[in-house]
Motif scaffolding. Structure first.
Motif, PDB file in Angstrom:
ATOM      1  N   THR A 125       0.842  -1.205   0.000  1.00  0.00           N
ATOM      2  CA  THR A 125       0.000   0.000   0.000  1.00  0.00           C
ATOM      3  C   THR A 125       0.874   1.250   0.000  1.00  0.00           C
ATOM      4  O   THR A 125       0.648   2.198  -0.755  1.00  0.00           O
ATOM      5  N   ILE A 131       2.554   1.852  -3.425  1.00  0.00           N
ATOM      6  CA  ILE A 131       1.645   2.384  -4.438  1.00  0.00           C
ATOM      7  C   ILE A 131       1.405   3.879  -4.194  1.00  0.00           C
ATOM      8  O   ILE A 131       1.430   4.686  -5.118  1.00  0.00           O
ATOM      9  N   ALA A 183       2.791   6.756  -6.796  1.00  0.00           N
ATOM     10  CA  ALA A 183       1.758   7.624  -7.369  1.00  0.00           C
ATOM     11  C   ALA A 183       2.069   9.080  -7.072  1.00  0.00           C
ATOM     12  O   ALA A 183       1.934   9.954  -7.922  1.00  0.00           O
ATOM     13  N   THR A 201       4.817  10.980  -8.844  1.00  0.00           N
ATOM     14  CA  THR A 201       4.439  11.525 -10.147  1.00  0.00           C
ATOM     15  C   THR A 201       4.284  13.042 -10.092  1.00  0.00           C
ATOM     16  O   THR A 201       4.539  13.731 -11.077  1.00  0.00           O
ATOM     17  N   ALA A 240       1.399   9.086 -18.768  1.00  0.00           N
ATOM     18  CA  ALA A 240       0.380   8.325 -18.047  1.00  0.00           C
ATOM     19  C   ALA A 240       0.597   6.828 -18.207  1.00  0.00           C
ATOM     20  O   ALA A 240       0.543   6.065 -17.241  1.00  0.00           O
ATOM     21  N   VAL A 241       0.884   6.401 -19.450  1.00  0.00           N
ATOM     22  CA  VAL A 241       1.101   4.976 -19.696  1.00  0.00           C
ATOM     23  C   VAL A 241       2.339   4.487 -18.939  1.00  0.00           C
ATOM     24  O   VAL A 241       2.321   3.448 -18.273  1.00  0.00           O
ATOM     25  N   VAL A 244       3.809   5.760 -16.242  1.00  0.00           N
ATOM     26  CA  VAL A 244       3.608   5.742 -14.791  1.00  0.00           C
ATOM     27  C   VAL A 244       2.765   4.528 -14.394  1.00  0.00           C
ATOM     28  O   VAL A 244       3.071   3.838 -13.414  1.00  0.00           O
ATOM     29  N   ALA A 245       1.725   4.248 -15.174  1.00  0.00           N
ATOM     30  CA  ALA A 245       0.867   3.100 -14.864  1.00  0.00           C
ATOM     31  C   ALA A 245       1.673   1.802 -14.929  1.00  0.00           C
ATOM     32  O   ALA A 245       1.603   0.963 -14.022  1.00  0.00           O
ATOM     33  N   ALA A 264       4.024   1.527 -11.921  1.00  0.00           N
ATOM     34  CA  ALA A 264       3.342   1.182 -10.675  1.00  0.00           C
ATOM     35  C   ALA A 264       2.972  -0.294 -10.659  1.00  0.00           C
ATOM     36  O   ALA A 264       3.152  -0.984  -9.648  1.00  0.00           O
ATOM     37  N   LEU A 265       2.472  -0.795 -11.794  1.00  0.00           N
ATOM     38  CA  LEU A 265       2.089  -2.207 -11.855  1.00  0.00           C
ATOM     39  C   LEU A 265       3.319  -3.109 -11.700  1.00  0.00           C
ATOM     40  O   LEU A 265       3.261  -4.139 -11.035  1.00  0.00           O
ATOM     41  N   GLU A 325       4.334  -3.143  -8.035  1.00  0.00           N
ATOM     42  CA  GLU A 325       3.392  -3.967  -7.274  1.00  0.00           C
ATOM     43  C   GLU A 325       3.681  -5.459  -7.502  1.00  0.00           C
ATOM     44  O   GLU A 325       3.694  -6.249  -6.561  1.00  0.00           O
TER      45      GLU A 325
END
Lengths: 241, 236
Positions: free
Chosen positions: B166, B169, B173, B176, B205-206, B208-209, B212-213, B216
């Motif tokens: 948690t 993430i 985030a 950013t 955006a792509v 950063v996503a 993050a994934l 995780e």
């Protein structure tokens, strides 16, 4: 340092009109109470926008997660894929999600609401699922035994008993969303984040503190309301020692 | 990259932005391209891992001790609740405006975001360890220190790692929006639209996503590796 003109082009000229006439603002001290009392009206619209962002995102998140959880309660094998799917939506940072939606929904409050809803789903889904799973089998079997149908058991027995878990999930989702919704400003979604970025661009500390504090207060308020709702909706829990 | 960009619309332009770069909206210079992307991605990862390390180093021992001795339940649990209510944007903006921009201040602000979930989950994880296991360990003559590190900590790994994930993430985030604090991460593509244009925004955006994934997934893998074999058997 980069200027973020795209987001806050309009810091109007009247911004620093110091109606109190004190020196606090000119010196940009950490917190100027006079500025707040003279300019509180500046925060009314952003606060309202923020409430709408949070209210819509949590309501939409709840409706979708509720439908998914009830469906997966009937078809247990769906729980794992639903959990994984909502987990991906939860992990993608909201600020990134706003702009993944850019080719589809452009900029605006709707984009922010969709991204915040996607963030919410897992928290609410997980808690509804756990709540339903924790209902003792004896209780549901007894309910079936006295002739209730499966949907009657769900509505009259399982969901009421799962209510504390469900509301616990809503509390976490709501409080997190209030904080995250400040980022909606980057998607031109309005809200308290606009005031924070404005304050940041001109390093006006009082402005950042006021807008941030309103967000924290809003989170506390939502949390208290949901806690009271749980107490009102689960009277049987009060009887327990 | 010979694919016709137009056929993919904005996604095609974002693709081009990442791999070959584009002229800045402000004109003149070329922005984007693999070298700038890797540069900013590395910075974002650096900031994230530093802040996460600081948060773990502060919150983990505190949570272990509070949990072991059963003290400070109110503090440990309300920290988690209060932590969720902190608006990340206000924290970063205030840190930059009141204390100053720069790496150190940014890492402090991000670590503040990471501490509550780790502290709460460590406390809860340790408290959830079966007291009879602890008593058995004490009966075998283990010192308190050994009970914490050999009994309580391994049994609490899944809960603790839940908190770490948690925190991670939240931190990546929030990293950013680090450009607000003067540190350029991938978020710069997103925030400074007037320079990079919509292609840069979407590319950011792509990226950063994906980042993050990936983080995780890496932490989920780390959790799996750290969970003792006995506990994995119990679950299956």
């Amino acid at each position: 340092m980069t200027e973020f003109l795209a987001v806050t082009a309009a810091v109007d000229e009247s911004f620093f009109t110091d109606r109190s006439g004190g020196g606090c603002i000119q010196e940009n001290r950490l917190f100027c109470p006079d500025w707040v009392t003279d300019n509180y009206d500046r925060y009314l619209d952003p606060t309202l926008e923020h409430l709408i962002l949070v209210g819509s995102a949590v309501a939409a998140g709840f409706l979708i997660a509720f439908a998914l959880a009830v469906f997966a309660h009937r078809h247990r094998w769906l729980q794992t894929p639903f959990l994984a799917g909502t987990g991906i939506l939860y992990t993608i940072p909201s600020i990134s999600f706003f702009f993944l939606l850019l080719p589809l929904t452009g900029r605006g409050a709707m984009t922010a609401i969709i991204a915040l809803t996607a963030f919410n789903l897992q928290i609410i889904f997980r808690n509804i699922t756990t709540g339903l799973r924790n209902v003792p089998p004896d209780v549901t079997e007894a309910a079936r035994g006295i002739g209730l149908t499966r949907s009657q058991v769900l509505r009259q027995v399982e969901l009421p008993l799962a209510l504390p878990e469900i509301i616990a999930g809503l509390r976490i989702a709501t409080v997190s969303t209030v904080a995250l919704a400040t980022l909606a400003v980057f998607a031109n979604g309005g809200g308290l984040g606009a005031e924070i970025v404005t304050g940041s661009n001109i390093t006006f500390k009082t402005g950042i503190i006021v807008a941030g504090s309103i967000a924290v207060l809003m989170a506390i308020l939502f949390d208290a309301v949901l806690l009271l709702a749980r107490k009102a909706l689960t009277p049987w829990q009060r009887a327990a020692p | 990259m010979n694919l016709p960009a137009a056929s993919f619309g904005l996604f095609g332009e974002a693709f081009e932005f990442v791999f070959s770069g584009r002229e800045a909206e402000t004109g003149g210079v070329t922005v984007g391209g693999t070298s700038q992307v890797l540069d900013l991605a590395a910075r974002q990862l650096e900031v994230t891992l530093l802040a996460l390390a600081v948060a773990v180093l502060l919150a983990l021992p505190a949570g272990l001790l509070l949990g072991h001795y059963g003290r400070g339940e109110f503090l440990a649990v309300s920290a988690g609740n209060a932590g969720r209510a902190i608006p990340e944007l206000a924290l970063i903006a205030l840190m930059a405006a009141a204390v100053g921009v720069g790496m150190f201040n940014l890492v402090v602000a991000l670590a503040i975001l990471g501490i509550p979930p780790i502290l709460t989950n460590t406390f809860v994880g340790i408290r959830q360890v079966d007291r009879s296991s602890v008593e058995a360990a004490r009966g075998m003559g283990m010192t308190e220190r050994k009970i914490i590190t050999r009994v309580e900590l391994p049994l609490a790994v899944p809960t603790i790692m839940g908190g770490v994930r948690t925190a991670a993430i939240n931190i990546i985030a929030t990293a950013t929006i680090a450009p607000l604090a003067g540190i350029l991460t991938l978020g710069d593509f997103i925030i400074a639209r007037n320079v990079y244009g919509d292609a840069g925004v979407l590319a950011g955006a792509v990226l950063v996503a994906l980042m993050a994934l990936a983080l995780e997934a890496a932490l989920a893998g780390a959790q799996w590796a750290m969970t003792s074999r006995g506990m994995k058997l119990k679950r299956s």
